[in-house]
Structures are given as structure tokens and as C-alpha cells.
Scaffold this active site. Structure first.
Site, PDB file in Angstrom:
ATOM      1  N   LYS A   1       0.845  -1.201   0.000  1.00  0.00           N
ATOM      2  CA  LYS A   1       0.000   0.000   0.000  1.00  0.00           C
ATOM      3  C   LYS A   1       0.879   1.249   0.000  1.00  0.00           C
ATOM      4  O   LYS A   1       1.701   1.436   0.891  1.00  0.00           O
ATOM      5  CB  LYS A   1      -0.907   0.001   1.236  1.00  0.00           C
ATOM      6  CG  LYS A   1      -1.685   1.308   1.447  1.00  0.00           C
ATOM      7  CD  LYS A   1      -2.593   1.257   2.678  1.00  0.00           C
ATOM      8  CE  LYS A   1      -3.207   2.621   2.985  1.00  0.00           C
ATOM      9  NZ  LYS A   1      -4.049   2.628   4.193  1.00  0.00           N
TER      10      LYS A   1
ATOM     11  N   ASP B   1      -2.276  10.126   4.041  1.00  0.00           N
ATOM     12  CA  ASP B   1      -3.685   9.779   4.189  1.00  0.00           C
ATOM     13  C   ASP B   1      -4.383  10.776   5.109  1.00  0.00           C
ATOM     14  O   ASP B   1      -4.350  10.647   6.326  1.00  0.00           O
ATOM     15  CB  ASP B   1      -3.814   8.353   4.753  1.00  0.00           C
ATOM     16  CG  ASP B   1      -5.272   7.928   4.900  1.00  0.00           C
ATOM     17  OD1 ASP B   1      -6.157   8.624   4.347  1.00  0.00           O
ATOM     18  OD2 ASP B   1      -5.519   6.895   5.562  1.00  0.00           O
TER      19      ASP B   1
ATOM     20  N   LYS C   1      -9.763  12.916   8.579  1.00  0.00           N
ATOM     21  CA  LYS C   1      -9.315  12.405   9.878  1.00  0.00           C
ATOM     22  C   LYS C   1      -9.261  13.539  10.894  1.00  0.00           C
ATOM     23  O   LYS C   1      -9.093  14.690  10.514  1.00  0.00           O
ATOM     24  CB  LYS C   1      -7.890  11.819   9.739  1.00  0.00           C
ATOM     25  CG  LYS C   1      -7.833  10.469   9.065  1.00  0.00           C
ATOM     26  CD  LYS C   1      -6.410   9.937   9.044  1.00  0.00           C
ATOM     27  CE  LYS C   1      -6.338   8.586   8.355  1.00  0.00           C
ATOM     28  NZ  LYS C   1      -7.054   7.515   9.057  1.00  0.00           N
TER      29      LYS C   1
ATOM     30  N   ASP D   1       1.727   6.080   5.747  1.00  0.00           N
ATOM     31  CA  ASP D   1       0.736   5.196   5.133  1.00  0.00           C
ATOM     32  C   ASP D   1       1.246   4.570   3.823  1.00  0.00           C
ATOM     33  O   ASP D   1       0.516   3.847   3.158  1.00  0.00           O
ATOM     34  CB  ASP D   1      -0.564   5.974   4.901  1.00  0.00           C
ATOM     35  CG  ASP D   1      -1.802   5.101   5.066  1.00  0.00           C
ATOM     36  OD1 ASP D   1      -1.683   4.008   5.655  1.00  0.00           O
ATOM     37  OD2 ASP D   1      -2.886   5.514   4.598  1.00  0.00           O
TER      38      ASP D   1
ATOM     39  N   ASP E   1     -12.004   7.396   3.939  1.00  0.00           N
ATOM     40  CA  ASP E   1     -10.810   7.082   4.719  1.00  0.00           C
ATOM     41  C   ASP E   1     -10.469   5.585   4.669  1.00  0.00           C
ATOM     42  O   ASP E   1      -9.393   5.181   5.100  1.00  0.00           O
ATOM     43  CB  ASP E   1     -11.002   7.540   6.174  1.00  0.00           C
ATOM     44  CG  ASP E   1      -9.691   7.642   6.936  1.00  0.00           C
ATOM     45  OD1 ASP E   1      -8.626   7.570   6.289  1.00  0.00           O
ATOM     46  OD2 ASP E   1      -9.743   7.790   8.166  1.00  0.00           O
TER      47      ASP E   1
ATOM     48  N   GLU F   1      -9.412   3.991   2.235  1.00  0.00           N
ATOM     49  CA  GLU F   1      -8.872   4.116   0.872  1.00  0.00           C
ATOM     50  C   GLU F   1      -7.872   3.023   0.518  1.00  0.00           C
ATOM     51  O   GLU F   1      -7.701   2.694  -0.648  1.00  0.00           O
ATOM     52  CB  GLU F   1      -8.229   5.497   0.690  1.00  0.00           C
ATOM     53  CG  GLU F   1      -6.778   5.624   1.160  1.00  0.00           C
ATOM     54  CD  GLU F   1      -6.569   5.393   2.652  1.00  0.00           C
ATOM     55  OE1 GLU F   1      -7.560   5.492   3.402  1.00  0.00           O
ATOM     56  OE2 GLU F   1      -5.436   5.097   3.066  1.00  0.00           O
TER      57      GLU F   1
ATOM     58  N   ARG G   1      -7.858  -0.210   0.941  1.00  0.00           N
ATOM     59  CA  ARG G   1      -8.447  -1.376   0.270  1.00  0.00           C
ATOM     60  C   ARG G   1      -8.881  -1.033  -1.157  1.00  0.00           C
ATOM     61  O   ARG G   1      -8.916  -1.906  -2.025  1.00  0.00           O
ATOM     62  CB  ARG G   1      -9.615  -1.919   1.102  1.00  0.00           C
ATOM     63  CG  ARG G   1     -10.726  -0.937   1.326  1.00  0.00           C
ATOM     64  CD  ARG G   1     -11.621  -1.316   2.489  1.00  0.00           C
ATOM     65  NE  ARG G   1     -11.064  -0.943   3.787  1.00  0.00           N
ATOM     66  CZ  ARG G   1     -11.642  -1.204   4.956  1.00  0.00           C
ATOM     67  NH1 ARG G   1     -12.800  -1.825   5.009  1.00  0.00           N
ATOM     68  NH2 ARG G   1     -11.071  -0.827   6.077  1.00  0.00           N
TER      69      ARG G   1
END
Ligand code: BES
Ligand code: MN
Ligand code: ZN
Length: 503
Positions: free
Chosen positions: A267, A272, A279, A290, A349, A351, A353
Site C-alpha cells: 500500500k 492519508d 481524519k 501510510d 478514509d 482508501e 483497500r
């Protein structure tokens, strides 16, 4: 840092500093006893007089010890002999590295690799010693205008081993430990960089550089390529950012073409913010990490190349920045993934996946032997497992077992969670084939359950490294995990190839 292996008696080592262990209470290790004998009881005298107990973390630096060749002796406390295990061994190496660094010497010779550590062999002891020592020397000062240089930096660590059968395996283990440590440093450097520097474009450039250095094949797809492939789940995440998304493929070929590759997917969310499902502000800076999964798979392929492993390995990195903005995906938006399955984005959020699912479909074209994805995927994983073990979920028990074994061997530990069909229910959507969130319950498992819908065609495992990829607080920084776990997995796979037909 330079590492090497030497065999020979401790009292005869010509070195700036020889390092031996002392158990609690006041018991010399075997190597320390040899020094003591040559020094006519000098060390045992010190212990008798109470200069050192042997407690974990304690050290005593001695100058001009008579009868031995080394200029200095460093005694390192090991704790009680009966309590001495893997954790204590690692701690002793870390203590040694720190002490040598502070002592200002340029070189040290460690006899600690000769200690008995439960049932661990010389290969384990040397690999771990290199990794732990490298860990304590890591600094990230690229972004500081003034670097704090040590006066006389420690340059060389020598591991002293028994002359008999241990020399050859120790030398091999040294190379393995060094390759892993180099990989971990590479991961840390990428992950510690801030989001304004480490963008998807930067990651792509680094992948190109990595490929050039090690003779690997590299391919970078841009937005238009991804659009053509139908990667609309991935592209939906990139829409709120001014940074263009990239899709990175790096290949290491250590076997003939027909040998099925091990595919590692990481990933690569370079920052993020959560997107429109923004967030909270506290610690949001840490979301620069991230992309740790991405950094870890690039680092692992680097280690595989350094070790010239007899395997085919492919690292795949979908990379985007997740930002709010006028063009950003909205909660409720429905996208069609590359697999054809539709997804209702209920929370922008979730994101990770979304970018991973398209990558997991893309890798079908490699006809993989197995696929392992690595992701800082869920806050729920931090709640469930803390910062000690990574979450492991898999659609194949054999692969899960191999990864758990590698996690034990590497001390870069993981713990398996159940990927049962029953959890799929939580992903139901009234409007699309699935939603991208499954509610508060079992957040790590429902995230993996989501991914499992895109991994039906191959053996697959998922590592959730949300709690293990970096440290917060005053020691904030990337941990380099799970590079060691993954490289140990590859080393075990490579060892299994021995006896098969040559490449
Ligand atoms: N990158 C985060 C996960 C994360 C959070 C890792 C904190 C480490 C520390 C991920 O993209 C995310 O935001 N996940 C959400 C999913 C939720 C909306 C279903 C989460 O965990 O809150
Ligand atoms: Mn997120
Ligand atoms: Zn994320």
C-alpha cells in the site's frame, strides 16, 4: 557500518575493543572466562569487588587489561543465565552498540554471538546481531540542516565465532543479515520522508533508481494507463489530490522465466488525510507513514537482489495521495473496480483497500505462485494487536504457516486472525456489490474480507502493519518492519528450491 566475521580466541583478538558478556550474579560468560584466564583473574577480581553485577543493560568499559591483545574490554550485563533468551540476546547487542558508540571507538569485536540463546543456531545469532546493531546505528537526518556527526563514529563491528564448523554458516548469515539491514534502512529512509517530498512520483523515481542499481526490470503506469485498465477504485482515491497517482511494478528474476513469481503488493498512500471523511487533527502527521507497505516491498526486493536469491519476485506498488478537494470522491460514490465488481465508497478514509483491490486484480496476469500484500490498513489492528505483532490473514493455511514461521525466525512477529466467510456479511451494500467499510466490529478482518473478494485466483496472504510499521512519540520513526519477516520468508522459499532443477 561495516560488519565482518572472525574466528579465534578472545584474548588474542587485536582490536580497539573486545566485548564479552557477564551473567547475573557476577558470572563470566565462556568468552569472558578466557579473557579472565589470560588476564590472570583481572575480570573475576573486579566482579568480586562488586564493580559489576551483570544486570541487563549494564556495561563496564575497561582499559589496559593485562595479558590480552585488545586495547579495551567492554563487559555487557546479560541478566540471569536461566532467563537468557532471544529477547535478552537482542537487548545485549543493542546495549553493546550504544556503549561502543558512546565510548567513541571506531571498531569493536563482539564475542556475544557465541552465547547460548535457547535453541537458536549460529545463523540466527549472527543475522540478529547484524540487524539489531544496524538498527541502533540508524539515523534520519536528511531533513536537518546540521547533522550531528559523532566525534569518531564506530565504523566496524566484528563478530567472533568458534573456529570449528561455525565460520562458514556465520559468514553466510552475516551477508543475509546485512542484506536485510540494508533493506530496512532503505524502507526507513523512504517512510520517514514527509508527504511533501515522498509523493507517488517520488516513489516511482526511487523505484526506477532501485531497479537501475540492481539490474531489475521496472514499469511505471500513469493515470491514463490505469484508466485504460479500469482501475477506477484506485483512481477514485487519487482524485482529491494534485499529486498524480502511479502504479509501480519492479521485477527481480533469479530463476528462469517459467518459474512462477512471488508477488509482493504494498500500500502506497503517501499521505492519508482521510479525504472527504477527513481524519481528526491529532497525530495526522503520522499518516505520511501510510506508504510503509510500499516501502517494505521495494526494500524486500532490494534484499532479494542483494542476496541473489534463486526466486522470481515481483513488487507491485499502487501509490496515491488521499486528500479532500473539489475533485475528491464523495461518501456514497460508486465505482467499478478493475475486477468488474462495484464498490460503494461509504468512507473515503477506507482508501487502502480501494487501491489494493485493483492491484490485486492486476497481479493475476503474473500467474503468481503466491501473493502477499502489506498495508497500514486499519486503526482497528492497532487496537487488537498493539505495536508488537503485525496482523496476518490468508486464504491459504500453508502460506499463513510459512509466514508465521518466518515471523518467528526473524523476530519480526505476526499473529494470524480468522478470515471466515461469516464476516463478508458486514460488507453488504444496498446499492453496489459491496461497501468499502464493515462497521466498527472486527475492522481488521472485514478489511481483509474485502480484499479477499479480489484474490480468488491465487494463494494470498495479507499483513496489516498499522501498529508495527512505525513508532510514535519521542522515538517517532519507521521500524523497517516487515522487511525482515518478508526476507526470511523468501530465504526459506529459496532454501526449499535447493535440490530442484537449476535455473
Ligand atoms: N491508514 C489508515 C489506517 C491507520 C490508522 C493506520 C491509524 C495506522 C494508524 C487507513 O487508511 C484508515 O484510515 N482506515 C480506517 C478504516 C475505517 C474508515 C473503516 C480506520 O482504521 O479508521
Ligand atoms: Mn485512511
Ligand atoms: Zn490509509
Amino acid at each position: 557500518m561495516e560488519f565482518s566475521i572472525k574466528s579465534g580466541s578472545p584474548e588474542k583478538q587485536r582490536t580497539a575493543c573486545i566485548v564479552v558478556g557477564v551473567h547475573e550474579p557476577r558470572k563470566l560468560s565462556l568468552a569472558a572466562e578466557l579473557l579472565d584466564k589470560a588476564a590472570d583473574g583481572y575480570l573475576s577480581d573486579l566482579l568480586r569487588r562488586g564493580d559489576m553485577e551483570g544486570k541487563v543493560g549494564s556495561t563496564l568499559l575497561l582499559h589496559k587489561v593485562p595479558g590480552i591483545e585488545a586495547e579495551r574490554v567492554l563487559l555487557v550485563g546479560l541478566g540471569k543465565e536461566t532467563d537468557f533468551g532471544e529477547k535478552e540476546y537482542r537487548a545485549a547487542i543493542a546495549t553493546t552498540a550504544r556503549a561502543l558508540h558512546h565510548a567513541g571507538g571506531t571498531e569493536g569485536t563482539l564475542c556475544l554471538t557465541g552465547l547460548t540463546v535457547s535453541t537458536r543456531d549460529i545463523i540466527w545469532r549472527v543475522r540478529q546481531a547484524v540487524m539489531v546493531a544496524a538498527e541502533s546505528f540508524y539515523r534520519f537526518d536528511r531533513m536537518k540542516s546540521k547533522k550531528d556527526e559523532a566525534r569518531r563514529p564506530l565504523r566496524k563491528l566484528i563478530f567472533s565465532v568458534a573456529p570449528s564448523g561455525e565460520l562458514a554458516p556465520a559468514k553466510q548469515a552475516l551477508q543475509e543479515g546485512q542484506a536485510i539491514a540494508t533493506g530496512m534502512d532503505f524502507m526507513k529512509d523512504l517512510a520517514n520522508l514527509p508527504g511533501n517530498i515522498c509523493t507517488p512520483t517520488y516513489l516511482a523515481d526511487q523505484a526506477r533508481k532501485l531497479a537501475k542499481e540492481h539490474g531489475l526490470k521496472v514499469e511505471i503506469l500513469g493515470r491514463a494507463d490505469m484508466d485504460k485498465l479500469g482501475m477506477h477504485a484506485l483512481l477514485a482515491v487519487a482524485k482529491g489530490s494534485h499529486q498524480p497517482p502511479k502504479f509501480i511494478v519492479v521485477r527481480y528474476s533469479g530463476r528462469k522465466k517459467t518459474d512462477k513469481p512471488i508477488v509482493l503488493v504494498g500500500k502506497g498512500v503517501t499521505f492519508d488525510s482521510g479525504g472527504i471523511s477527513l481524519k481528526p487533527g491529532a497525530e495526522m502527521d503520522e499518516m505520511k507513514y501510510d506508504m510503509s507497505g510500499a516501502a517494505s516491498v521495494l526494500a524486500t526486493i532490494k534484499a532479494a537482489a542483494l542476496l541473489k536469491l534463486p526466486l522470481n519476485v515481483i513488487a507491485v506498488v499502487p501509490t496515491v495521495e488521499n486528500m479532500p478537494g473539489g475533485g475528491a470522491a464523495r461518501p456514497g460514490d460508486i465505482v467499478t473496480s478493475m475486477s468488474g465488481q462495484t464498490i460503494e465508497i461509504l468512507n473515503t478514509d477506507a482508501e487502502g483497500r480501494l487501491i489494493l483491490c485493483d492491484a490485486l486484480t492486476y497481479v493475476e496476469r503474473f500467474d503468481p505462485d503466491c501473493v502477499i500484500d502489506v498495508a497500514t490498513l486499519t486503526g482497528a489492528c492497532v487496537i487488537a494487536l498493539g505495536h508488537v505483532v503485525s496482523g496476518l490473514l490468508a486464504n491459504d493455511e500453508g502460506l499463513a504457516r510459512e509466514l508465521l514461521d518466518a515471523s518467528q525466525a526473524s523476530w519480526d512477529r505476526a499473529w494470524q486472525m480468522p478470515l471466515l466467510e461469516d464476516y463478508q456479511e458486514q460488507l453488504k451494500s444496498n446499492f453496489a456489490d459491496m461497501g468499502n467499510i464493515g462497521g466498527r466490529a472486527a475492522g481488521t478482518i472485514t478489511a481483509a474480507a474485502f480484499l479477499s473478494r479480489f484474490t480468488k485466483k491465487y494463494e494470498w496472504a495479507h499483513l496489516d502493519i498499522a501498529g508495527t510499521a512505525w513508532k510514535s512519540g519521542k522515538d517517532k520513526g519507521s521500524t523497517g518492519r516487515p522487511v525482515s519477516l518478508l526476507t526470511h520468508f523468501l530465504l526459506a522459499r529459496a532454501a526449499a528450491k535447493v535440490g530442484e532443477a537449476a535455473p
